[in-house]
Design a protein around this motif. Structure first.
Motif, PDB file in Angstrom:
ATOM      1  N   GLN A 145       0.841  -1.191   0.000  1.00 53.28           N
ATOM      2  CA  GLN A 145       0.000   0.000   0.000  1.00 53.28           C
ATOM      3  C   GLN A 145       0.879   1.246   0.000  1.00 53.28           C
ATOM      4  OE1 GLN A 145      -3.361   2.130   2.833  1.00 53.28           O
ATOM      5  NE2 GLN A 145      -2.881  -0.022   3.140  1.00 53.28           N
ATOM      6  N   PHE A 146       0.624   2.157  -0.952  1.00 50.97           N
ATOM      7  CA  PHE A 146       1.466   3.360  -1.014  1.00 50.97           C
ATOM      8  C   PHE A 146       0.662   4.646  -0.891  1.00 50.97           C
ATOM      9  CE2 PHE A 146       0.082   3.056  -5.350  1.00 50.97           C
ATOM     10  CZ  PHE A 146       0.242   4.296  -5.943  1.00 50.97           C
ATOM     11  N   VAL A 147      -0.654   4.610  -1.156  1.00 50.59           N
ATOM     12  CA  VAL A 147      -1.491   5.789  -0.955  1.00 50.59           C
ATOM     13  C   VAL A 147      -2.830   5.363  -0.360  1.00 50.59           C
ATOM     14  CG1 VAL A 147      -0.487   7.227  -2.769  1.00 50.59           C
ATOM     15  CG2 VAL A 147      -2.339   5.653  -3.337  1.00 50.59           C
ATOM     16  N   TYR A 148      -3.482   6.318   0.334  1.00 54.03           N
ATOM     17  CA  TYR A 148      -4.778   6.028   0.957  1.00 54.03           C
ATOM     18  C   TYR A 148      -5.622   7.296   1.059  1.00 54.03           C
ATOM     19  CZ  TYR A 148      -8.246   5.014   4.549  1.00 54.03           C
ATOM     20  OH  TYR A 148      -9.428   4.865   5.229  1.00 54.03           O
ATOM     21  N   TYR A 149      -6.931   7.120   0.815  1.00 52.85           N
ATOM     22  CA  TYR A 149      -7.891   8.224   0.911  1.00 52.85           C
ATOM     23  C   TYR A 149      -9.189   7.675   1.479  1.00 52.85           C
ATOM     24  CZ  TYR A 149     -11.376  11.688  -0.629  1.00 52.85           C
ATOM     25  OH  TYR A 149     -12.386  12.607  -0.673  1.00 52.85           O
ATOM     26  N   ASP A 150      -9.860   8.461   2.328  1.00 51.97           N
ATOM     27  CA  ASP A 150     -11.211   8.082   2.726  1.00 51.97           C
ATOM     28  C   ASP A 150     -12.080   9.319   2.880  1.00 51.97           C
ATOM     29  OD1 ASP A 150     -11.143   9.106   5.426  1.00 51.97           O
ATOM     30  OD2 ASP A 150     -10.105   7.297   6.078  1.00 51.97           O
ATOM     31  N   SER A 151     -13.389   9.104   2.977  1.00 49.51           N
ATOM     32  CA  SER A 151     -14.357  10.191   3.007  1.00 49.51           C
ATOM     33  C   SER A 151     -14.358  10.950   4.332  1.00 49.51           C
ATOM     34  CB  SER A 151     -15.759   9.637   2.725  1.00 49.51           C
ATOM     35  OG  SER A 151     -16.050   8.544   3.582  1.00 49.51           O
ATOM     36  N   ASN A 152     -13.641  10.445   5.315  1.00 53.31           N
ATOM     37  CA  ASN A 152     -13.542  11.171   6.587  1.00 53.31           C
ATOM     38  C   ASN A 152     -12.456  12.251   6.524  1.00 53.31           C
ATOM     39  OD1 ASN A 152     -15.553   9.591   7.678  1.00 53.31           O
ATOM     40  ND2 ASN A 152     -14.162   8.175   8.705  1.00 53.31           N
ATOM     41  N   GLU A 201       7.196  12.847  -4.708  1.00 53.64           N
ATOM     42  CA  GLU A 201       6.131  13.636  -5.313  1.00 53.64           C
ATOM     43  C   GLU A 201       5.813  14.850  -4.433  1.00 53.64           C
ATOM     44  OE1 GLU A 201       4.943  13.458  -8.181  1.00 53.64           O
ATOM     45  OE2 GLU A 201       5.447  11.449  -8.893  1.00 53.64           O
ATOM     46  N   GLY A 202       5.558  15.985  -5.089  1.00 54.04           N
ATOM     47  CA  GLY A 202       5.327  17.232  -4.374  1.00 54.04           C
ATOM     48  C   GLY A 202       3.861  17.580  -4.219  1.00 54.04           C
ATOM     49  N   PRO A 203       3.563  18.803  -3.759  1.00 48.98           N
ATOM     50  CA  PRO A 203       2.201  19.252  -3.476  1.00 48.98           C
ATOM     51  C   PRO A 203       1.248  19.140  -4.671  1.00 48.98           C
ATOM     52  CG  PRO A 203       3.798  20.769  -2.541  1.00 48.98           C
ATOM     53  CD  PRO A 203       4.573  19.821  -3.394  1.00 48.98           C
ATOM     54  N   GLU A 204       1.737  19.431  -5.870  1.00 48.68           N
ATOM     55  CA  GLU A 204       0.867  19.392  -7.046  1.00 48.68           C
ATOM     56  C   GLU A 204       0.314  17.982  -7.265  1.00 48.68           C
ATOM     57  OE1 GLU A 204       0.874  20.494 -11.827  1.00 48.68           O
ATOM     58  OE2 GLU A 204       2.722  20.616 -10.662  1.00 48.68           O
ATOM     59  N   TYR A 205       1.155  16.980  -7.093  1.00 44.60           N
ATOM     60  CA  TYR A 205       0.726  15.588  -7.254  1.00 44.60           C
ATOM     61  C   TYR A 205      -0.379  15.251  -6.259  1.00 44.60           C
ATOM     62  CZ  TYR A 205       0.988  10.464  -6.861  1.00 44.60           C
ATOM     63  OH  TYR A 205       0.689   9.114  -6.803  1.00 44.60           O
ATOM     64  N   GLN A 254      -8.112  15.479  -5.601  1.00 46.61           N
ATOM     65  CA  GLN A 254      -9.284  15.904  -6.370  1.00 46.61           C
ATOM     66  C   GLN A 254      -9.887  14.728  -7.133  1.00 46.61           C
ATOM     67  OE1 GLN A 254      -8.185  19.251  -8.848  1.00 46.61           O
ATOM     68  NE2 GLN A 254      -7.272  20.359  -7.117  1.00 46.61           N
ATOM     69  N   PHE A 255      -9.035  13.894  -7.656  1.00 45.61           N
ATOM     70  CA  PHE A 255      -9.482  12.708  -8.385  1.00 45.61           C
ATOM     71  C   PHE A 255     -10.288  11.798  -7.459  1.00 45.61           C
ATOM     72  CE2 PHE A 255      -8.765   8.459 -10.275  1.00 45.61           C
ATOM     73  CZ  PHE A 255      -9.154   8.715 -11.584  1.00 45.61           C
ATOM     74  N   ALA A 256      -9.766  11.564  -6.254  1.00 49.68           N
ATOM     75  CA  ALA A 256     -10.443  10.704  -5.289  1.00 49.68           C
ATOM     76  C   ALA A 256     -11.762  11.313  -4.822  1.00 49.68           C
ATOM     77  CB  ALA A 256      -9.534  10.435  -4.095  1.00 49.68           C
ATOM     78  N   GLN A 257     -11.784  12.620  -4.637  1.00 53.13           N
ATOM     79  CA  GLN A 257     -13.012  13.291  -4.203  1.00 53.13           C
ATOM     80  C   GLN A 257     -14.111  13.156  -5.246  1.00 53.13           C
ATOM     81  OE1 GLN A 257     -11.645  17.270  -3.353  1.00 53.13           O
ATOM     82  NE2 GLN A 257     -10.969  16.749  -1.269  1.00 53.13           N
ATOM     83  N   GLY A 258     -13.728  13.180  -6.523  1.00 53.66           N
ATOM     84  CA  GLY A 258     -14.700  12.992  -7.585  1.00 53.66           C
ATOM     85  C   GLY A 258     -15.299  11.601  -7.550  1.00 53.66           C
ATOM     86  N   HIS A 259     -14.446  10.599  -7.330  1.00 53.99           N
ATOM     87  CA  HIS A 259     -14.930   9.224  -7.248  1.00 53.99           C
ATOM     88  C   HIS A 259     -15.778   9.013  -5.996  1.00 53.99           C
ATOM     89  CE1 HIS A 259     -13.161   7.418 -10.749  1.00 53.99           C
ATOM     90  NE2 HIS A 259     -11.973   7.917 -10.460  1.00 53.99           N
ATOM     91  N   GLU A 260     -15.460   9.727  -4.943  1.00 54.84           N
ATOM     92  CA  GLU A 260     -16.249   9.607  -3.715  1.00 54.84           C
ATOM     93  C   GLU A 260     -17.709   9.943  -3.981  1.00 54.84           C
ATOM     94  OE1 GLU A 260     -16.760  11.947   0.537  1.00 54.84           O
ATOM     95  OE2 GLU A 260     -14.819  12.015  -0.483  1.00 54.84           O
ATOM     96  N   ALA A 261     -17.954  11.040  -4.682  1.00 53.64           N
ATOM     97  CA  ALA A 261     -19.318  11.445  -4.997  1.00 53.64           C
ATOM     98  C   ALA A 261     -20.005  10.410  -5.883  1.00 53.64           C
ATOM     99  CB  ALA A 261     -19.307  12.803  -5.694  1.00 53.64           C
TER     100      ALA A 261
END
Length: 342
Positions: free
Chosen positions: A48-55, A70-74, A80-87
């Motif tokens: 596992q190298f990245v993680y996102y959740d709705s909380n 990877e820097g801030p832009e990445y 933003q990509f994950a937030q779109g999929h969340e919806a």
């Protein structure tokens, strides 16, 4: 339904030899349980190298090699990509419930996609699959560039995704995904190419229960486990489990042996664990080596009880991945093996 029943353990699809993989797991869950409504997990070679959740609503690094490269832009873009999929996922759970005529209850909607690359042969492959409540919902056939709907409720989705969406996903899996995987593999080369040997234990709940040969803490995840009887491979009365990921990026696996105490006294049983980190490990089955809860059996006074196994599983449950797609991964692994023999 208990919350714990919804926290499925991920069964990582492992690749062998000089192969590498990049996978993403998205999961949407109905409200009402103590778990995020949406999670997004990325893995490279099963780590596992990245993680996102709705909380938290923020994509975060899980390993130093991605954090340092990877820097801030990445992180802004992937968040933003994950937030779109969340919806989308919150809506998809509701749509699936309608199609299956469900008005309540706890339900999950999953999306798994990824690619594989053999750095020795240059061969690549990709896959995309959706699951609902732990069962296959729809998947992409790369050869025909069309979707396969195994259930009537997914036919509408197939009709919508065939064509432009299928072509887009095929291009992503065969080109863009491979590009990023090669990049990530270079980032984490020292970590991903490390070799950590397994720790092997023999566990048993009581004298009449199966003896579990438990290997844990090894990396990479490919391992072979078997039981031998008097020096010969034993296939009957043996149940070998799936390779599972630990919370620290290593792996574990178990092989159960179903034999009576009398059989163990009359024969010589050995658990064999083969891993690329070194020579095969031969764990000879003796009463002294068994860790058990049963008083007066084995060396329970000198070894941790079999509840250690329970703690290992509990630790795995804390992995932020809800994978009803476990069955999907198993099926894919089986399909891949059958293709190799065609």
């Amino acid at each position: 339904m208990k919350t714990a029943a919804l926290l499925f353990i991920i069964c990582v699809h492992l690749v062998s030899g000089g192969s590498h993989s990049l996978q993403y797991f998205y999961t949407g869950v109905t409200r009402g349980i103590n778990f995020p409504e949406f999670t997004d997990v990325g893995l490279v070679d099963g780590e596992q190298f990245v993680y996102y959740d709705s909380n938290t609503r923020q994509m975060i690094p899980k390993v130093d090699w991605i954090k340092n490269n990877e820097g801030p832009e990445y992180w802004d873009i992937v968040t933003q990509f994950a937030q779109g999929h969340e919806a989308n996922f919150k809506a998809n759970v509701g749509i699936a419930m309608q199609r299956f005529n469900q008005s309540g209850g706890i339900h999950t909607f999953q999306w798994m996609y990824g690619c594989e690359w053999d750095d020795e042969t240059g061969a690549t492959d990709g896959y995309e699959q959706y699951g609902y409540d732990g069962a296959d919902f729809i998947s992409l056939d790369l050869k025909s560039t069309s979707y396969v709907a195994p259930v009537p409720q997914a036919v509408i989705t197939k009709q919508k995704k065939d064509g432009v969406a299928a072509e887009f996903m095929k291009n992503y899996l065969t080109q863009i995904c491979i590009y990023w995987m090669e990049k990530y593999v270079q980032y984490g080369k020292s970590s991903l190419e490390r070799k950590v040997p397994p720790q092997v234990s023999l566990l048993q709940t009581d004298p009449s229960s199966p003896v579990v040969c438990h290997a844990t803490g090894f990396y990479p995840g490919k391992v072979m486990m078997s039981w031998q009887k008097d020096g010969r491979d034993l296939h009957e009365d043996v149940d070998v489990g799936e390779t599972l990921s630990n919370h620290d990026g290593t792996f574990q696996k178990r092989a159960e042996l179903n034999v009576t105490p009398d059989e163990r006294k009359k024969n010589h049983f050995t658990c064999v664990v083969e891993h690329k980190s070194g020579d095969p490990i031969h764990m000879i089955l003796t009463e002294e080596k068994i860790r058990t809860n049963s008083a007066g059996t084995g060396s329970s006074s000198n070894n941790p009880p079999v509840t250690v196994l329970g703690l290992v599983v509990a630790a795995l449950v804390l992995i932020p991945v809800v994978v009803g797609v476990v069955m999907v991964v198993k099926r894919r692994s089986g399909e891949r093996r059958s293709k190799q023999h065609q």
